[in-house]
Structure formats: C-alpha cells, structure tokens
Design a protein around this motif. Structure first.
Motif, PDB file in Angstrom:
ATOM      1  N   ALA A 283       0.845  -1.196   0.000  1.00  0.00           N
ATOM      2  CA  ALA A 283       0.000   0.000   0.000  1.00  0.00           C
ATOM      3  C   ALA A 283       0.872   1.235   0.000  1.00  0.00           C
ATOM      4  CB  ALA A 283      -0.925   0.015   1.219  1.00  0.00           C
ATOM      5  N   GLN A 284       0.530   2.197  -0.803  1.00  0.00           N
ATOM      6  CA  GLN A 284       1.230   3.481  -0.858  1.00  0.00           C
ATOM      7  C   GLN A 284       0.214   4.586  -0.597  1.00  0.00           C
ATOM      8  OE1 GLN A 284       3.901   4.326  -4.204  1.00  0.00           O
ATOM      9  NE2 GLN A 284       2.886   6.331  -4.391  1.00  0.00           N
ATOM     10  N   PRO A 285       0.298   5.260   0.544  1.00  0.00           N
ATOM     11  CA  PRO A 285      -0.692   6.302   0.855  1.00  0.00           C
ATOM     12  C   PRO A 285      -0.434   7.569   0.045  1.00  0.00           C
ATOM     13  CG  PRO A 285       0.939   6.224   2.575  1.00  0.00           C
ATOM     14  CD  PRO A 285       1.282   5.095   1.631  1.00  0.00           C
ATOM     15  N   ALA A 286      -1.447   8.359  -0.115  1.00  0.00           N
ATOM     16  CA  ALA A 286      -1.313   9.675  -0.749  1.00  0.00           C
ATOM     17  C   ALA A 286      -0.929  10.690   0.308  1.00  0.00           C
ATOM     18  CB  ALA A 286      -2.624  10.071  -1.422  1.00  0.00           C
ATOM     19  N   GLY A 287      -0.405  11.811  -0.151  1.00  0.00           N
ATOM     20  CA  GLY A 287      -0.047  12.856   0.774  1.00  0.00           C
ATOM     21  C   GLY A 287       1.446  12.975   0.945  1.00  0.00           C
ATOM     22  N   PHE A 288       1.873  13.732   1.988  1.00  0.00           N
ATOM     23  CA  PHE A 288       3.290  13.899   2.258  1.00  0.00           C
ATOM     24  C   PHE A 288       3.839  12.662   2.951  1.00  0.00           C
ATOM     25  CE2 PHE A 288       1.591  18.187   1.964  1.00  0.00           C
ATOM     26  CZ  PHE A 288       2.498  18.785   1.108  1.00  0.00           C
ATOM     27  N   ALA A 289       5.139  12.434   2.727  1.00  0.00           N
ATOM     28  CA  ALA A 289       5.759  11.232   3.283  1.00  0.00           C
ATOM     29  C   ALA A 289       5.738  11.246   4.797  1.00  0.00           C
ATOM     30  CB  ALA A 289       7.189  11.097   2.769  1.00  0.00           C
ATOM     31  N   ASP A 290       5.955  12.417   5.399  1.00  0.00           N
ATOM     32  CA  ASP A 290       5.974  12.477   6.847  1.00  0.00           C
ATOM     33  C   ASP A 290       4.585  12.628   7.461  1.00  0.00           C
ATOM     34  OD1 ASP A 290       5.543  14.927   5.807  1.00  0.00           O
ATOM     35  OD2 ASP A 290       6.896  16.002   7.197  1.00  0.00           O
ATOM     36  N   ASP A 291       3.564  12.896   6.620  1.00  0.00           N
ATOM     37  CA  ASP A 291       2.197  13.019   7.134  1.00  0.00           C
ATOM     38  C   ASP A 291       1.222  12.531   6.067  1.00  0.00           C
ATOM     39  OD1 ASP A 291       0.003  13.602   8.655  1.00  0.00           O
ATOM     40  OD2 ASP A 291       0.031  15.770   8.211  1.00  0.00           O
ATOM     41  N   PRO A 292       1.231  11.231   5.797  1.00  0.00           N
ATOM     42  CA  PRO A 292       0.378  10.701   4.726  1.00  0.00           C
ATOM     43  C   PRO A 292      -1.107  10.720   5.120  1.00  0.00           C
ATOM     44  CG  PRO A 292       1.425   8.911   5.899  1.00  0.00           C
ATOM     45  CD  PRO A 292       2.012  10.172   6.473  1.00  0.00           C
ATOM     46  N   TYR A 293      -1.932  10.692   4.046  1.00  0.00           N
ATOM     47  CA  TYR A 293      -3.378  10.612   4.260  1.00  0.00           C
ATOM     48  C   TYR A 293      -3.756   9.190   4.665  1.00  0.00           C
ATOM     49  CZ  TYR A 293      -3.474  14.985   1.579  1.00  0.00           C
ATOM     50  OH  TYR A 293      -3.252  16.240   1.128  1.00  0.00           O
ATOM     51  N   SER A 294      -4.893   9.063   5.269  1.00  0.00           N
ATOM     52  CA  SER A 294      -5.414   7.743   5.589  1.00  0.00           C
ATOM     53  C   SER A 294      -5.719   7.003   4.306  1.00  0.00           C
ATOM     54  CB  SER A 294      -6.689   7.880   6.435  1.00  0.00           C
ATOM     55  OG  SER A 294      -7.250   6.614   6.686  1.00  0.00           O
ATOM     56  N   LEU A 295      -5.432   5.708   4.273  1.00  0.00           N
ATOM     57  CA  LEU A 295      -5.636   4.889   3.084  1.00  0.00           C
ATOM     58  C   LEU A 295      -7.128   4.731   2.770  1.00  0.00           C
ATOM     59  CD1 LEU A 295      -3.015   2.068   3.680  1.00  0.00           C
ATOM     60  CD2 LEU A 295      -2.927   3.850   1.921  1.00  0.00           C
ATOM     61  N   PRO A 296      -7.467   4.486   1.491  1.00  0.00           N
ATOM     62  CA  PRO A 296      -8.866   4.198   1.153  1.00  0.00           C
ATOM     63  C   PRO A 296      -9.344   2.955   1.895  1.00  0.00           C
ATOM     64  CG  PRO A 296      -7.599   4.674  -0.816  1.00  0.00           C
ATOM     65  CD  PRO A 296      -6.598   4.534   0.294  1.00  0.00           C
ATOM     66  N   ASP A 297     -10.576   2.938   2.279  1.00  0.00           N
ATOM     67  CA  ASP A 297     -11.147   1.818   3.040  1.00  0.00           C
ATOM     68  C   ASP A 297     -11.576   0.727   2.063  1.00  0.00           C
ATOM     69  OD1 ASP A 297     -12.118   0.238   5.014  1.00  0.00           O
ATOM     70  OD2 ASP A 297     -13.961   1.409   5.353  1.00  0.00           O
ATOM     71  N   VAL A 298     -10.579   0.041   1.500  1.00  0.00           N
ATOM     72  CA  VAL A 298     -10.819  -1.083   0.591  1.00  0.00           C
ATOM     73  C   VAL A 298     -10.168  -2.312   1.206  1.00  0.00           C
ATOM     74  CG1 VAL A 298     -10.501  -1.982  -1.737  1.00  0.00           C
ATOM     75  CG2 VAL A 298     -10.841   0.483  -1.393  1.00  0.00           C
ATOM     76  N   GLN A 299     -10.948  -3.287   1.686  1.00  0.00           N
ATOM     77  CA  GLN A 299     -10.436  -4.458   2.407  1.00  0.00           C
ATOM     78  C   GLN A 299     -10.191  -5.648   1.504  1.00  0.00           C
ATOM     79  OE1 GLN A 299      -9.554  -4.023   5.507  1.00  0.00           O
ATOM     80  NE2 GLN A 299     -10.417  -1.927   5.468  1.00  0.00           N
ATOM     81  N   ALA A 300     -10.782  -5.599   0.291  1.00  0.00           N
ATOM     82  CA  ALA A 300     -10.633  -6.737  -0.624  1.00  0.00           C
ATOM     83  C   ALA A 300     -10.644  -6.223  -2.047  1.00  0.00           C
ATOM     84  CB  ALA A 300     -11.767  -7.736  -0.414  1.00  0.00           C
ATOM     85  N   PRO A 301     -10.126  -6.985  -2.975  1.00  0.00           N
ATOM     86  CA  PRO A 301     -10.117  -6.542  -4.367  1.00  0.00           C
ATOM     87  C   PRO A 301     -11.542  -6.302  -4.864  1.00  0.00           C
ATOM     88  CG  PRO A 301      -8.681  -8.434  -4.083  1.00  0.00           C
ATOM     89  CD  PRO A 301      -9.459  -8.303  -2.817  1.00  0.00           C
ATOM     90  N   PRO A 302     -11.803  -5.179  -5.521  1.00  0.00           N
ATOM     91  CA  PRO A 302     -13.144  -4.915  -6.078  1.00  0.00           C
ATOM     92  C   PRO A 302     -13.491  -5.933  -7.139  1.00  0.00           C
ATOM     93  CG  PRO A 302     -11.852  -2.893  -5.955  1.00  0.00           C
ATOM     94  CD  PRO A 302     -10.895  -4.032  -5.696  1.00  0.00           C
ATOM     95  N   ASP A 303     -14.793  -6.187  -7.291  1.00  0.00           N
ATOM     96  CA  ASP A 303     -15.256  -7.183  -8.261  1.00  0.00           C
ATOM     97  C   ASP A 303     -15.157  -6.694  -9.695  1.00  0.00           C
ATOM     98  OD1 ASP A 303     -15.813  -8.855  -6.165  1.00  0.00           O
ATOM     99  OD2 ASP A 303     -17.894  -8.169  -5.967  1.00  0.00           O
ATOM    100  N   THR A 304     -15.253  -5.361  -9.889  1.00  0.00           N
ATOM    101  CA  THR A 304     -15.264  -4.814 -11.257  1.00  0.00           C
ATOM    102  C   THR A 304     -14.101  -3.853 -11.435  1.00  0.00           C
ATOM    103  OG1 THR A 304     -16.665  -2.963 -10.609  1.00  0.00           O
ATOM    104  CG2 THR A 304     -17.799  -4.949 -11.327  1.00  0.00           C
ATOM    105  N   LYS A 305     -13.889  -3.507 -12.721  1.00  0.00           N
ATOM    106  CA  LYS A 305     -12.844  -2.551 -13.045  1.00  0.00           C
ATOM    107  C   LYS A 305     -13.353  -1.106 -13.102  1.00  0.00           C
ATOM    108  CE  LYS A 305     -10.138  -5.806 -15.830  1.00  0.00           C
ATOM    109  NZ  LYS A 305      -9.528  -6.055 -17.157  1.00  0.00           N
ATOM    110  N   GLY A 306     -14.602  -0.851 -12.812  1.00  0.00           N
ATOM    111  CA  GLY A 306     -15.175   0.481 -12.948  1.00  0.00           C
ATOM    112  C   GLY A 306     -14.676   1.450 -11.891  1.00  0.00           C
ATOM    113  N   TYR A 307     -15.004   2.739 -12.094  1.00  0.00           N
ATOM    114  CA  TYR A 307     -14.634   3.779 -11.150  1.00  0.00           C
ATOM    115  C   TYR A 307     -15.654   3.780 -10.013  1.00  0.00           C
ATOM    116  CZ  TYR A 307     -11.813   5.345 -15.115  1.00  0.00           C
ATOM    117  OH  TYR A 307     -10.927   5.395 -16.142  1.00  0.00           O
ATOM    118  N   PHE A 308     -15.157   4.079  -8.812  1.00  0.00           N
ATOM    119  CA  PHE A 308     -16.074   4.130  -7.670  1.00  0.00           C
ATOM    120  C   PHE A 308     -15.513   5.112  -6.647  1.00  0.00           C
ATOM    121  CE2 PHE A 308     -12.970   0.814  -7.012  1.00  0.00           C
ATOM    122  CZ  PHE A 308     -12.579   0.935  -5.687  1.00  0.00           C
ATOM    123  N   THR A 309     -16.379   5.521  -5.734  1.00  0.00           N
ATOM    124  CA  THR A 309     -16.018   6.457  -4.664  1.00  0.00           C
ATOM    125  C   THR A 309     -16.015   5.709  -3.347  1.00  0.00           C
ATOM    126  OG1 THR A 309     -17.031   8.289  -5.885  1.00  0.00           O
ATOM    127  CG2 THR A 309     -16.636   8.620  -3.531  1.00  0.00           C
TER     128      THR A 309
END
Length: 464
Positions: free
Chosen positions: A85-111
C-alpha cells in the motif's frame, strides 16, 4: 393583496426558482466535470506499464524522492490479501488509506471513504494483472483524494447561494419599483374615476401613452364616460321634453274640453233654448270635438312613430303621390296657387299612408302660415341617390329664433296658441318623425320676406 404586491411576489418566486435551478445545474455540471478529470487521471495511471510496489514499507530514500504523492495505491495478491500500500499525501504526514479491504469485483470507477472517514477517494481497479519484474498476478487499486473537488464544489455552492440571494433581492426590489411606477397611472385612473363618480361628468381620465395597455384602457374609459355622459344628458333632455310634452298636451286638450264642458253646462242650465242659439252651441261642441279627435289622432301617430312602428313598406311612386297631394290641396283651398315640378318618376320604399301624411302636413302648414294668394311651389327631383321633395312657399318666412324649434312637438311661433295662427303644433313634428323612421333627412331653409322651403330627402329604391 395589491396588484403590485402580487407582481413582486410572483417575480420573487420566479427568481428563486430560476436561480435555484441554474445553481443546481451549475453545481452538478461542475462536479461531474471535476469527477471526470479525476477519472481521466486514474485511467492514465492504469495505463502505466511500471508500478512501484516493493512488498514492504517505503524507505526513507523513496520518501525523499517523492515528498508528496497525489495517488494512493493498494496492491492485492491472488488470495485477496493486501500485499502493498502506498498512501497519498506527504511522506511524513500521509493521508489515511482508502477503506478497501478486498479486491473490487469490477474494473469500474467508484467512490470510497478513507479508513478514518475523514476524506473520500475516487478509485479504480485494474483487475488481475502482472507486474514487470514480479512473479504472479495482482489486483491494483489506484485512488485519488476528492478533497480538491469537494472544496471547489463547496466554494461554488456558497457562491451560487450568495449570488442567488443577491440577484433575487435585487430582482424583487426592481420588480417592486417598476410595478409601482408602471401602475402609478392606475392610481391616477382610480382617482379620476372616483372624481367622475362623485358627479363631475365633465372630468376625464388622465390619458396615458396609447401604445401601452394602460393608455388603451384610459382611452376606452374616456369613451365610456363620454357615452354615459351623452346618455345621461339625452335622458335629461328626454325627461324635459316629456315634461314639456305633457304640459303642452294638457294645454291643448284642456281648450276643447273646456269649450265642450261650457256648452254642455249652458244646455243643462237651460240657457240655450231650442233654436238658433242651441244649434250654434251644438255646432261648437261638434267643432271642438273634431279638434279634440284630430289632436288625439296626431298624438297616436307620434306614439306609434316613437315605438318605431313604421307600418308596411312598399314601393311608392313619389311623383304621383306629390301630384295627388297638390290636387287635393287645390280643391281644399283655392286661395293659394300650387305648382308641381317633376322631371321623371322616382320610386322610394315607404309606407304610402305615412308619406301622404307628410305631403298633406307640409302643404297644410304652408297654406295656414301664409297670406291668401301666396304661391306654393312643390318639386320632386333626384340628387345623388336621394329623392328630394321640396315644398317652398313665398310667404313672410320664419324668424331666425324659431327656425330651430319648428319641428318640436307642440311648438308654435305664436306663444298665445291662438287657433287663428294654426293647429296644435304637431304637424311638422309628425313630418320629422315619419321622415326619420324612413331613414331620410329633413331640412329647413327660410329667410324673412323670401318665404320658407322645407326639403325632405328619402333614399331612392334600387330596382334590380
């Protein structure tokens, strides 16, 4: 509610609805456009051939090379477990990771929300892919923070709300001012109408620009007031004429009735014994009775004409009718020479009996009001679609002060109403009423010492 208030309220509702719709559409359009930009950026990341996944936490060197990352990357293995996992944001203060616990079933875009719920991400899944230099297949999820989009939408929403409020307030204010100024003419019209209603019939509505609705309304109201004023004036004149008519009729009827009553009383008192005196009294009773009957007949004729009962109409040859009237007049009174001038027969549509009465009354009037031996000229001619009947006597004429009144009922130039000066004053009134009932015109031309000419014009019948 006053009309200006209704207009301002309607304008307010329309502005609020319009601004709300425009603001909603604007916010949704901008939001969709910004989300599409994130989706295109994610699509470019998916198309990259090399993805930096080390299988362990990022090192200080890597963090130094990438002080800020705008994309969060999640790598899932074949078993569905999170590999890297690679978080977004600054290296010393990264953002919280997206809450995705398992691979999505589809390749579509989602929020998706972040793990701590403080922010949201726009994410896309690549599905099972191979990574260069790494054995096996993986599912990669790229996610971009939507904080910038949300901030832009929030700012735009506040701007739309503030702008809508200002525009709505200005619109309502302008609508109120415009309607107040535009309807000021209505206030003036109401004041003028109340002034007229108070009894000042000579007052008129203040005219506005005739190109506007208020201008046309003011003109229509003025025409209505004028017609009402004319109707009221005409009614007053008719009431005055009726009052005068009743007074004149009573005066004319009283004279023969008084004479008849007096002779009856003489007879009943025995003051008229059989003989010449009684015969003279009975003769006077008969004469006054005939006068009374003639007066009543004239009144009945005028009554029928006032009710517009013209009788049966037929084709009448006016020249022949004039000849008959002249012949009858010469027999009745040979002291007035009468001549007839007519070039050709003229036909009109009329009631023959009433038209005969016109001729009889005109000739009788000419004979009664002129000295013995006065010549009377009668002519029948055509003039621009009219049949013109003219009776011209060469008598003393009519004084100027009486010319406008000779066709009035019971009017006579002699105020004493002596029988020696003529009849009851209904002859020319009957003539005028009959001519008017036939759609014709009557004219009077008289000069002192030059005689009097009365001209009757009737429409010539059109024979097909």
């Amino acid at each position: 509610m006053a009309i200006r208030t209704k207009i301002a309220a309607a304008m307010a509702v329309l502005l609020i609805v319009a601004v709300s719709i425009i603001g909603f559409v604007t916010v949704q359009t901008v939001s969709s456009h910004l989300i599409d930009q994130l989706d295109r950026k994610l699509h470019g990341l998916v198309e990259q051939k090399t993805i930096p996944v080390s299988g362990s936490e990022p090192s200080d060197e890597t963090a130094g090379e990438m002080p800020y990352s705008e994309v969060a990357i999640l790598v899932f293995g074949e078993d569905g477990g999170l590999v890297d996992a690679q978080p977004a944001g600054f290296a010393d203060d990264p953002y919280s990771l997206p809450d995705v616990q398992a691979p999505p079933d589809t390749k579509g875009y989602f929020t998706v929300d972040s793990e701590n719920g403080a922010m949201t991400y726009r994410a896309v899944s690549t599905g099972l892919v191979t990574i260069k230099g790494v054995t096996g297949t993986y599912t990669i999820v790229f996610a971009l923070p939507t904080a910038g989009v949300e901030a832009t939408i929030s700012t735009l929403t506040r701007t739309v709300l503030v702008t809508g409020f200002v525009v709505g307030a200005l619109g309502i204010l302008i609508a109120w001012v415009v309607t107040r100024r535009g309807l000021r003419v209505v206030d003036h019209m109401v004041a003028d109408a109340e002034h007229v209603a108070s009894g000042n019939l000579d007052h008129r509505i203040t005219a506005a620009d005739p190109r506007t609705e208020m201008g046309r309304l003011s003109l229509a109201l003025n025409r209505m007031v004028s017609r009402l004023t004319d109707a009221i004036t005409q009614r007053d004149r008719q009431h005055e004429r009726l009052r005068q008519f009743v007074a004149d009729a009573g005066h004319e009827l009283r004279t023969p009735l008084t004479a008849i009553g007096g002779y009856v009383q003489l007879y009943e008192s025995g003051a008229t014994p059989p003989g010449e005196k009684l015969d003279r009294a009975l003769n006077r009773i008969g004469s006054e009775n005939a006068r009374l009957a003639k007066l009543v007949d004239d009144l009945m004729v005028l009554s029928r004409l006032d009710e517009e009962v013209g009788g049966d109409r037929e084709l009448v040859e006016l020249t022949q009718l004039a000849q008959d009237a002249v012949d009858d007049a010469e027999v009745a009174d040979s002291t007035h020479p009468i001549s007839l001038s007519a070039r050709r027969p003229l036909t009109v549509v009329a009631n023959e009996g009433q038209l005969r009465q016109v001729l009889v009354n005109l000739l009788t009037n000419a004979r009664v009001h002129t000295p013995r031996g006065t010549a009377i000229d009668v002519s029948v001619a055509e003039h621009v679609g009219w049949a013109v009947l003219r009776v011209h006597d060469h008598g003393p004429g009519i004084p100027a002060e009486h010319r406008q009144k000779v066709f009035d009922r019971f009017y006579r130039a002699d105020p004493s109403r002596s029988r020696a000066t003529g009849g009851s004053g209904l002859g020319l009134s009957i003539v005028s009423s009959i001519v008017a009932a036939h759609g014709g015109e009557i004219r009077l031309d008289s000069e002192p010492g030059e005689g009097t000419a009365i001209e009757v014009r009737l429409p010539i019948a059109r024979l097909e």
